[in-house]
Design a protein around this motif. Structure first.
Motif, mmCIF file in Angstrom:
data_model
loop_
_atom_site.group_PDB
_atom_site.id
_atom_site.type_symbol
_atom_site.label_atom_id
_atom_site.label_comp_id
_atom_site.label_asym_id
_atom_site.label_seq_id
_atom_site.Cartn_x
_atom_site.Cartn_y
_atom_site.Cartn_z
ATOM 1 N N ASN A 1 0.850 -1.191 0.000
ATOM 2 C CA ASN A 1 0.000 0.000 0.000
ATOM 3 C C ASN A 1 0.884 1.239 0.000
ATOM 4 O O ASN A 1 1.767 1.390 0.842
ATOM 5 C CB ASN A 1 -0.908 0.035 1.230
ATOM 6 N N PHE B 1 -13.747 -3.079 -2.203
ATOM 7 C CA PHE B 1 -12.365 -2.694 -1.912
ATOM 8 C C PHE B 1 -12.141 -2.366 -0.434
ATOM 9 O O PHE B 1 -11.136 -1.764 -0.069
ATOM 10 C CB PHE B 1 -11.960 -1.492 -2.774
ATOM 11 N N TYR C 1 -8.760 -3.233 1.017
ATOM 12 C CA TYR C 1 -7.616 -2.972 0.149
ATOM 13 C C TYR C 1 -7.031 -1.571 0.273
ATOM 14 O O TYR C 1 -7.736 -0.595 0.499
ATOM 15 C CB TYR C 1 -8.009 -3.213 -1.312
ATOM 16 N N TRP D 1 -3.732 0.640 -2.054
ATOM 17 C CA TRP D 1 -3.355 0.743 -3.457
ATOM 18 C C TRP D 1 -1.840 0.828 -3.600
ATOM 19 O O TRP D 1 -1.184 1.619 -2.933
ATOM 20 C CB TRP D 1 -3.995 1.973 -4.101
ATOM 21 N N ARG E 1 -4.648 -3.053 -6.602
ATOM 22 C CA ARG E 1 -5.239 -3.068 -5.258
ATOM 23 C C ARG E 1 -4.396 -4.038 -4.436
ATOM 24 O O ARG E 1 -3.882 -5.041 -4.967
ATOM 25 C CB ARG E 1 -6.703 -3.531 -5.306
ATOM 26 N N TRP F 1 -6.092 -6.716 -9.947
ATOM 27 C CA TRP F 1 -7.036 -5.706 -10.436
ATOM 28 C C TRP F 1 -8.092 -6.397 -11.287
ATOM 29 O O TRP F 1 -8.117 -7.634 -11.385
ATOM 30 C CB TRP F 1 -6.326 -4.588 -11.203
#
Length: 336
Positions: free
Chosen positions: A243, A267, A270, A272, A277, A293
């Protein structure tokens, strides 16, 4: 949109080769963006703008924190993308579309929030400029040839065209498949030419097969091809699948202009990374670090390095039933 992770990997290759840097401003490569402005907070019209505090950079493009939007989103910038037909044409070049985009303001100050956007299209154009070549040839050289992804491209030959599936839209109200021309602002109405040699996009448009895309997904386990050719260093791969956005931007969501509130945010668990993701929360499958993704036609992939799983789901249904992806995911983890 499963085009996007492929473009992101090429951008990371260029960063490794020191041809570009995460902090490079986009106007360094695209001078048309020199006079880019941003909407005032709570702006009601596109005329209500102010000077940017800083230009968007390469990192912002990869993270969808650059200030751009998407035609199908509910903000006034997304609506203007639709009004001017941004990316709808099958005939325009990537350069032409990005030049058009440069005339519009940003939705928000770069780095200040996460909004799914056309930023990877801008990244793709920067890749063309840096490499002094077309995106089609760059992808062929850097990704498709070394990975032997022989059925992935922006245009199809005669044999490949015979394999092409018809696309549909799922009519959730009547529970049936219809042809995709349901709404002019849906992503199904973007140009997807079959034979154009000049068509290329960063965020959409690649044709592929489940077998080919699984080759790409398997590479994301190690950064290496099946034959040991390095596509991306393991160090850079690890950076890409973490992330990289502030926790207060989470959970992120993607919501069509015609949806007031999502019934469920898929999401929720999640963050990014640089193109993916990334699962950042403990769950019943104990698979933190799983990433991937999906695409608008209900295509989907995930990679789980901890469990050595790569999985690809290919369908051709826009706004398809989300339960298909859930069942796919749950079935795999229930049978480990």
């Amino acid at each position: 949109s499963m085009t996007k992770p492929i473009i992101s990997i090429v951008a990371l290759q260029l960063i490794e080769e020191k041809k570009i840097n995460f902090e490079d401003s986009i106007n360094l490569f695209l001078p048309n963006f020199n006079n880019l402005r941003v909407l005032n907070e709570n702006a009601k019209t596109l005329k209500e703008t102010k000077t940017l505090k800083r230009q968007p950079n390469i990192r912002d493009l990869l993270l969808h924190t650059a200030g751009f939007s998407y035609n199908f989103l509910g903000d006034i910038i997304g609506k203007e993308y639709h009004n001017i037909g941004l990316f709808y044409s099958e005939k325009t070049t990537l350069e032409q579309e990005i030049n058009t985009l440069a005339t519009l303001p940003l939705l928000y100050e770069p780095g200040k929030m996460w909004v799914y956007s056309i930023s990877i299209d801008i990244l793709a154009r920067i890749i063309e400029i840096v490499e002094k070549n077309s995106l089609q040839k760059i992808l062929e050289k850097r990704i498709f040839k070394p990975l032997e992804m022989n059925n992935t491209s922006f245009s199809l030959n005669h044999n490949q065209e015979s394999m092409l599936m018809t696309s549909y839209h799922y009519d959730n109200l009547n529970k049936k498949l219809v042809f995709p021309n349901v709404n002019a602002r849906y992503i199904s109405n973007y140009g997807y030419p079959v034979h154009s040699k000049t068509f290329a996009r960063g965020g959409i448009g690649l044709y592929s097969t489940a077998d080919d895309y699984l080759i790409f997904a398997n590479m994301l386990q190690t950064g290496l091809s099946k034959k040991g050719y390095q596509i991306l260093s393991y160090d850079m791969l690890i950076k890409a699948i973490q992330n990289n956005i502030p926790l207060n931007y989470l959970p992120f969501q993607i919501k069509n202009f015609d949806i007031e509130e999502l019934e469920e945010n898929v999401f929720e668990e999640y963050g990014w990374g640089y193109g993916f993701r990334v699962n950042i929360k403990k769950n019943k499958f104990n698979n933190m670090g799983e990433f991937g993704w999906g695409g608008a036609a209900s295509t989907y992939f995930f990679v789980d390095p901890k469990n050595s799983i790569s999985a690809v789901l290919m369908t051709q249904v826009f706004q398809g039933d989300i339960n298909l992806q859930k069942d796919f995911y749950n079935y795999i983890y229930s049978n480990i």
